[in-house]
Design a protein around this motif. Sequence first.
Motif, PDB file in Angstrom:
ATOM      1  N   LEU A 127       0.847  -1.187   0.000  1.00 20.15           N
ATOM      2  CA  LEU A 127       0.000   0.000   0.000  1.00 20.15           C
ATOM      3  C   LEU A 127       0.886   1.241   0.000  1.00 20.15           C
ATOM      4  CD1 LEU A 127      -2.584  -0.997   2.753  1.00 20.15           C
ATOM      5  CD2 LEU A 127      -3.101  -0.736   0.316  1.00 20.15           C
ATOM      6  N   ASP A 128       0.404   2.286  -0.676  1.00 19.63           N
ATOM      7  CA  ASP A 128       1.042   3.591  -0.570  1.00 19.63           C
ATOM      8  C   ASP A 128      -0.059   4.640  -0.578  1.00 19.63           C
ATOM      9  OD1 ASP A 128       3.228   5.243  -0.249  1.00 19.63           O
ATOM     10  OD2 ASP A 128       3.662   5.412  -2.389  1.00 19.63           O
ATOM     11  N   LEU A 129       0.183   5.741   0.122  1.00 16.42           N
ATOM     12  CA  LEU A 129      -0.768   6.841   0.196  1.00 16.42           C
ATOM     13  C   LEU A 129      -0.152   8.066  -0.463  1.00 16.42           C
ATOM     14  CD1 LEU A 129      -1.995   6.321   3.858  1.00 16.42           C
ATOM     15  CD2 LEU A 129      -3.366   6.046   1.801  1.00 16.42           C
ATOM     16  N   HIS A 130      -0.905   8.692  -1.361  1.00 18.88           N
ATOM     17  CA  HIS A 130      -0.402   9.877  -2.059  1.00 18.88           C
ATOM     18  C   HIS A 130      -0.310  11.047  -1.076  1.00 18.88           C
ATOM     19  CE1 HIS A 130      -0.082  13.089  -5.046  1.00 18.88           C
ATOM     20  NE2 HIS A 130       0.274  12.155  -5.901  1.00 18.88           N
ATOM     21  N   PRO A 131       0.749  11.868  -1.150  1.00 21.10           N
ATOM     22  CA  PRO A 131       0.913  12.946  -0.156  1.00 21.10           C
ATOM     23  C   PRO A 131      -0.075  14.100  -0.297  1.00 21.10           C
ATOM     24  CG  PRO A 131       2.646  13.062  -1.807  1.00 21.10           C
ATOM     25  CD  PRO A 131       1.909  11.777  -2.060  1.00 21.10           C
ATOM     26  N   ILE A 175      -5.153   5.948  -2.468  1.00 19.01           N
ATOM     27  CA  ILE A 175      -4.443   4.779  -1.956  1.00 19.01           C
ATOM     28  C   ILE A 175      -4.011   3.945  -3.154  1.00 19.01           C
ATOM     29  CG2 ILE A 175      -4.547   2.716  -0.516  1.00 19.01           C
ATOM     30  CD1 ILE A 175      -6.955   3.946   0.896  1.00 19.01           C
ATOM     31  N   LEU A 176      -2.748   3.598  -3.208  1.00 22.23           N
ATOM     32  CA  LEU A 176      -2.217   2.720  -4.244  1.00 22.23           C
ATOM     33  C   LEU A 176      -2.050   1.328  -3.654  1.00 22.23           C
ATOM     34  CD1 LEU A 176      -0.897   2.352  -7.088  1.00 22.23           C
ATOM     35  CD2 LEU A 176       1.278   3.011  -6.015  1.00 22.23           C
ATOM     36  N   ALA A 177      -2.718   0.355  -4.251  1.00 23.33           N
ATOM     37  CA  ALA A 177      -2.662  -1.028  -3.755  1.00 23.33           C
ATOM     38  C   ALA A 177      -2.143  -1.929  -4.856  1.00 23.33           C
ATOM     39  CB  ALA A 177      -4.044  -1.492  -3.306  1.00 23.33           C
TER      40      ALA A 177
END
Length: 304
Positions: free
Chosen positions: A21-25, A30-32
């Motif tokens: 997972l990543d979260l855009h600043p 949410i990138l999954a």
Amino acid sequence: MAQVLDVQVDFTHKSARVKSLDLHPTNPWILASLHSGTVSIFDYKTKVILKSVEITHKPVRSAKFIPSKSWIVTGADDMFIRVYDSNSLEKIKEFEAHEDYIRTLAVHPTLPYVLSGSDDLRIKLWDWEKDWSCSQTFEDHTHYVMQVVFNPENPTSFASASLDGSVKVWNLEDPNSVVTLEGHSKGVNCVGYFINNNTVNLLSGSDDFTAKVWDFKSATCIATLEGHTNNVVAVTARPEDGIIITGSEDGTIRFWDINTYKLLEKTLDHGLGRVWALKFLKGSSQIAIGYDEGLFLGKVAKFA
């Protein structure tokens, strides 16, 4: 008075196994990356999937935003790194990066660098301003490299976790590690930095069912967090709320006091299978959790 921890549910989404997972600043994204080979971007305000792309038929174990370029970068079991425009999901670049599964990626906060770690025992540094050429290869681990993460206080260095049972610290200009942290009795799955009371610490999670807290300066273990009943695969911390968070293949998220290292009463189990990923949005109490059967998004609150 004892501290009370609450986690408010924003939404859950059922999907194939979430590997990262990543979260855009700045955008509510949410990138999954999924075990099925797909990467999806969710809007956590509207609670809908904005876009998805099938990367490969093999698991995509890591995907990260590169906000300065409006890109996402992915690493998969087919040994390829791929780069996409985060708005159109048009493919920008792909190349074979390793000789075995790619487990982990890390994006440098200011320089045009991406780190990748692999089952081929290597960590590589890629420079996108030089057409994604490999500018350094780091070789000291003797088993799979499970995670790499840049030091937030000094991003000329980074840490890695490996199934050889160690956490290693590296400098970008040196192909050999400068510090090795040993203390887990089995492989190490995850590693992360946090800064508490102006002190840099490292977290690690292991197949020995524990997490450990390490003093970065002295390279010593200062606490072992025991409570999970299966492999610890994700670790993070939120000093603003005074908590450390661990996720495990036992299906639970556990919370620990960041100063006393005591296990707090709050435990999360959303019934979505094993935990694989944890991510806090920087400067926010928003937390995303990736499971076997989907993802969870919520807000953490701690109060007396």
